[in-house]
Design a protein around this motif. Sequence first.
Motif: not given
Length: 229
Positions: A82-89, A40
């Motif tokens: 993290r979710l907003a940055r489209r990282e792995s859920p 990330g």
Amino acid sequence: MRDDRTDGWSAVARDVLGLPDPPDHSAVRMAADRTLDRVGGPVGLVAAAAPTVAFVATDAAAGLGPAFVAVGVTALLACGVRLARRESPGAAVAGLLVAGVCAAVAALVGEARGFFLPTTVVPALFVLAYLVSLVVRRPLMGVIVNPLSGGPRHWQRHPGLRRTYVISTLVAVLLATANLVVRVVFYVADEPAVLAAVQVGSSTVFALHFAVTLVVARRVAAQPDAGTT
């Protein structure tokens, strides 16, 4: 200025041990950057470390009760980032769960240092996994790194790669053992701030070790005279 004699002795030592030439700094830097991207980037590292830092800082300033609130709020915010940055859920939710488990253990034992008990188990498990992998002649660093380095499928038959991964796994054993010992020592000493620093810093150390292994493995795999056995 570099010492030519030192370089000469280093080259002799590499020849005797059958090791590849050391990777140049630019290659290591590129591999480290790619490794950082996988977790990330700087924002991802900060998000991962934020709950731990928030817990320790709030405990030192206001006590254990407010520290639980701080870690809960920070862990939720970190998961959202993290979710907003489209990282792995999966990674985002895992970070939230780890923070929750650590906070639950701290609440159970009634001490801030209890927050670090669950994560102290991790280096112990890695030490065991590394040692077992060496015993069964499938060094764990090879299992992890080789698919990402583009090495041959049957890398165990490649003398240079096998040697590289064995050495890398031995280094990983030393790093994980040191990590475990330091955690135990400062847990017994009841130093949550030091435990937080170790927890945050160890991730960077292992990422760098992974990056160096990746660079060396790619170089060894590309050597035309490195036959298989």
